[in-house]
Design a protein around this motif. Structure first.
Motif, PDB file in Angstrom:
ATOM      1  N   LEU A 218      26.357  44.490  -9.877  1.00  0.00           N
ATOM      2  CA  LEU A 218      27.155  44.440  -8.659  1.00  0.00           C
ATOM      3  C   LEU A 218      28.576  43.933  -8.907  1.00  0.00           C
ATOM      4  N   ARG A 219      28.719  43.003  -9.804  1.00  0.00           N
ATOM      5  CA  ARG A 219      30.035  42.390 -10.046  1.00  0.00           C
ATOM      6  C   ARG A 219      30.466  42.634 -11.485  1.00  0.00           C
ATOM      7  N   LEU A 220      31.701  43.086 -11.656  1.00  0.00           N
ATOM      8  CA  LEU A 220      32.248  43.318 -12.975  1.00  0.00           C
ATOM      9  C   LEU A 220      32.727  42.014 -13.599  1.00  0.00           C
ATOM     10  N   GLU A 221      33.124  42.084 -14.864  1.00  0.00           N
ATOM     11  CA  GLU A 221      33.548  40.879 -15.565  1.00  0.00           C
ATOM     12  C   GLU A 221      34.803  40.268 -14.956  1.00  0.00           C
ATOM     13  N   ASP A 222      35.651  41.090 -14.337  1.00  0.00           N
ATOM     14  CA  ASP A 222      36.869  40.557 -13.725  1.00  0.00           C
ATOM     15  C   ASP A 222      36.636  40.006 -12.324  1.00  0.00           C
ATOM     16  N   GLY A 223      35.352  39.994 -11.884  1.00  0.00           N
ATOM     17  CA  GLY A 223      35.020  39.422 -10.588  1.00  0.00           C
ATOM     18  C   GLY A 223      35.019  40.389  -9.430  1.00  0.00           C
ATOM     19  N   THR A 224      35.404  41.634  -9.659  1.00  0.00           N
ATOM     20  CA  THR A 224      35.427  42.618  -8.569  1.00  0.00           C
ATOM     21  C   THR A 224      34.041  43.200  -8.354  1.00  0.00           C
ATOM     22  N   TRP A 225      33.799  43.620  -7.102  1.00  0.00           N
ATOM     23  CA  TRP A 225      32.519  44.219  -6.741  1.00  0.00           C
ATOM     24  C   TRP A 225      32.575  45.717  -6.995  1.00  0.00           C
ATOM     25  N   SER A 226      31.538  46.250  -7.653  1.00  0.00           N
ATOM     26  CA  SER A 226      31.554  47.662  -8.022  1.00  0.00           C
ATOM     27  C   SER A 226      30.294  48.402  -7.606  1.00  0.00           C
ATOM     28  N   GLY A 227      29.169  47.718  -7.496  1.00  0.00           N
ATOM     29  CA  GLY A 227      27.905  48.384  -7.209  1.00  0.00           C
ATOM     30  C   GLY A 227      27.368  48.035  -5.843  1.00  0.00           C
ATOM     31  N   GLY A 228      26.151  48.503  -5.592  1.00  0.00           N
ATOM     32  CA  GLY A 228      25.502  48.226  -4.329  1.00  0.00           C
ATOM     33  C   GLY A 228      25.941  49.149  -3.212  1.00  0.00           C
ATOM     34  N   VAL A 229      25.270  49.022  -2.078  1.00  0.00           N
ATOM     35  CA  VAL A 229      25.569  49.821  -0.893  1.00  0.00           C
ATOM     36  C   VAL A 229      25.866  48.870   0.269  1.00  0.00           C
ATOM     37  N   PRO A 230      27.130  48.766   0.700  1.00  0.00           N
ATOM     38  CA  PRO A 230      27.451  47.893   1.845  1.00  0.00           C
ATOM     39  C   PRO A 230      26.840  48.465   3.130  1.00  0.00           C
ATOM     40  N   CYS A 231      26.127  47.644   3.860  1.00  0.00           N
ATOM     41  CA  CYS A 231      25.504  48.063   5.115  1.00  0.00           C
ATOM     42  C   CYS A 231      25.970  47.149   6.246  1.00  0.00           C
ATOM     43  N   VAL A 232      26.291  47.740   7.369  1.00  0.00           N
ATOM     44  CA  VAL A 232      26.663  46.968   8.549  1.00  0.00           C
ATOM     45  C   VAL A 232      25.387  46.448   9.198  1.00  0.00           C
TER      46      VAL A 232
ATOM     47  N   ASP B  27      20.897  37.306   9.814  1.00  0.00           N
ATOM     48  CA  ASP B  27      21.086  38.710   9.477  1.00  0.00           C
ATOM     49  C   ASP B  27      20.028  39.597  10.101  1.00  0.00           C
ATOM     50  N   SER B  28      19.252  39.082  11.011  1.00  0.00           N
ATOM     51  CA  SER B  28      18.211  39.805  11.751  1.00  0.00           C
ATOM     52  C   SER B  28      17.013  40.155  10.878  1.00  0.00           C
ATOM     53  N   TRP B  29      16.970  39.687   9.637  1.00  0.00           N
ATOM     54  CA  TRP B  29      15.844  40.027   8.768  1.00  0.00           C
ATOM     55  C   TRP B  29      14.543  39.434   9.282  1.00  0.00           C
ATOM     56  N   VAL B  30      14.581  38.171   9.677  1.00  0.00           N
ATOM     57  CA  VAL B  30      13.375  37.539  10.212  1.00  0.00           C
ATOM     58  C   VAL B  30      12.953  38.218  11.511  1.00  0.00           C
ATOM     59  N   GLY B  31      13.932  38.515  12.370  1.00  0.00           N
ATOM     60  CA  GLY B  31      13.610  39.216  13.605  1.00  0.00           C
ATOM     61  C   GLY B  31      13.033  40.588  13.341  1.00  0.00           C
TER      62      GLY B  31
ATOM     63  N   ARG C 235      27.437  38.410  -0.367  1.00  0.00           N
ATOM     64  CA  ARG C 235      25.987  38.355  -0.522  1.00  0.00           C
ATOM     65  C   ARG C 235      25.447  36.946  -0.284  1.00  0.00           C
ATOM     66  N   ALA C 236      26.243  35.916  -0.580  1.00  0.00           N
ATOM     67  CA  ALA C 236      25.756  34.543  -0.452  1.00  0.00           C
ATOM     68  C   ALA C 236      25.956  33.983   0.946  1.00  0.00           C
TER      69      ALA C 236
ATOM     70  N   HIS D 297      27.999  41.873  10.462  1.00  0.00           N
ATOM     71  CA  HIS D 297      28.630  41.571   9.192  1.00  0.00           C
ATOM     72  C   HIS D 297      28.152  42.594   8.174  1.00  0.00           C
ATOM     73  N   VAL D 298      28.616  42.452   6.933  1.00  0.00           N
ATOM     74  CA  VAL D 298      28.290  43.404   5.884  1.00  0.00           C
ATOM     75  C   VAL D 298      27.259  42.787   4.946  1.00  0.00           C
ATOM     76  N   LEU D 299      26.197  43.540   4.686  1.00  0.00           N
ATOM     77  CA  LEU D 299      25.167  43.119   3.739  1.00  0.00           C
ATOM     78  C   LEU D 299      25.188  44.094   2.565  1.00  0.00           C
ATOM     79  N   LEU D 300      25.439  43.583   1.378  1.00  0.00           N
ATOM     80  CA  LEU D 300      25.499  44.416   0.188  1.00  0.00           C
ATOM     81  C   LEU D 300      24.104  44.533  -0.412  1.00  0.00           C
ATOM     82  N   ARG D 301      23.519  45.709  -0.291  1.00  0.00           N
ATOM     83  CA  ARG D 301      22.164  45.939  -0.797  1.00  0.00           C
ATOM     84  C   ARG D 301      22.232  46.480  -2.226  1.00  0.00           C
TER      85      ARG D 301
END
Length: 273
Positions: free
Chosen positions: A226-240, A253-257, A32-33, A69-73
């Motif tokens: 989105l992130r659990l206490e152990d640092g793993t990702w659990s939520g959100g929807v990954p989008c190409v 990320d083409s957002w401005v475009g 995400r960052a 790339h992957v954008l986690l929404r």
């Protein structure tokens, strides 16, 4: 931007190329960052053990041509509470919670076919904010900020900004402006006893819930973790996401475009874009 293209940038017959580019880019669902930090992953940071598989070339073979790339929404967590009761603003008892749902775009409470404005009590973090007199209320994600919320005067928010948007639909008071809240805020909407009708409609991502919201019920909305206490990702929807080959900005990320090409952002009247 819904059907205008933000969530469906790739035609289905291009899915092989889309996923190949994403894999080769070394992107992961939790990056995400990546865009906000303006850091382009290097071959050394992505290089893995040479075992003769495709993993050895992941993130290295495409160079500057890595367009995808992957954008986690983020999503909203939505719960309907039955038979709620409130003793005071700071001491609230809630009844049984129905099945929890998730919203990619928005949660909408609307007066529906009732000709009168809805009166909805709004709480943020358990504290009373206001009594909204309007056609309805919209609680949206950054992804949904360019949908119904935008048409109702809400802000446009980048999908990487962890936030929740609270937007009134045609409010009676001109001083009731849209709000952008932290992503971990808890928003509660409850039908006021002053409302003329006995219930209002509730829809999640365009699907109307049976029964709606009636007196004694409330809708509780919060940002998905989105992130659990152990640092793993659990939520959100990954989008190409398809990048722009012509852009020189790292991590574009083409957002401005998309704002310029799809929304015609700030285009002067009478000029072709």
């Amino acid at each position: 931007m819904g059907t205008l293209g933000f969530l469906g940038e790739w035609r289905f017959n291009e899915y092989k190329r889309a996923f190949r580019e994403t894999y080769m880019s070394g992107a992961g669902a939790g990056d995400r960052a990546y865009i906000l930090d303006q850091e382009t992953p290097t071959a050394d940071s992505l290089k893995e053990k040479d075992d003769g598989s495709w993993q050895t070339v992941r993130g290295q073979s495409m160079g500057t041509a890595r367009a995808a790339h992957v954008l986690l929404r983020s999503r909203l967590k939505v719960g309907m509470i039955e038979d709620s009761a409130r003793q005071s603003n700071n001491d609230r008892k809630t009844g049984q919670e129905t099945e929890t749902s998730h919203a990619m775009n928005e949660v909408i409470i609307h007066r529906g076919k009732n000709p009168h404005l809805a009166i909805i009590e709004v709480f943020i973090g358990g504290r009373f904010l206001t009594e909204a007199v309007a056609d309805g209320m919209i609680i949206s994600t950054p992804t949904g900020s360019t949908a119904y919320s935008l048409s109702s005067g809400g802000s446009i928010v980048h999908p990487l900004v962890p936030s929740i948007l609270l937007t009134p639909i045609c409010p009676r008071s001109l001083s009731f402006r849209p709000l952008v809240l932290p992503g971990n805020a808890k928003v509660t909407l409850r039908l006021s006893k002053k409302n003329r009708g006995r219930e209002v409609e509730v829809s999640i991502d365009g699907r109307r819930l049976d029964g709606g919201l009636h007196l004694g019920m409330e809708v509780q909305v919060s940002g998905e973790k989105l992130r659990l206490e152990d640092g793993t990702w659990s939520g959100g929807v990954p989008c190409v996401v398809r990048g722009d080959f012509r852009s020189s900005a790292p991590g574009d990320d083409s957002w401005v475009g998309g704002l310029n090409g799809l929304l015609k952002f700030n285009y002067p009247f009478g000029e072709d874009g």
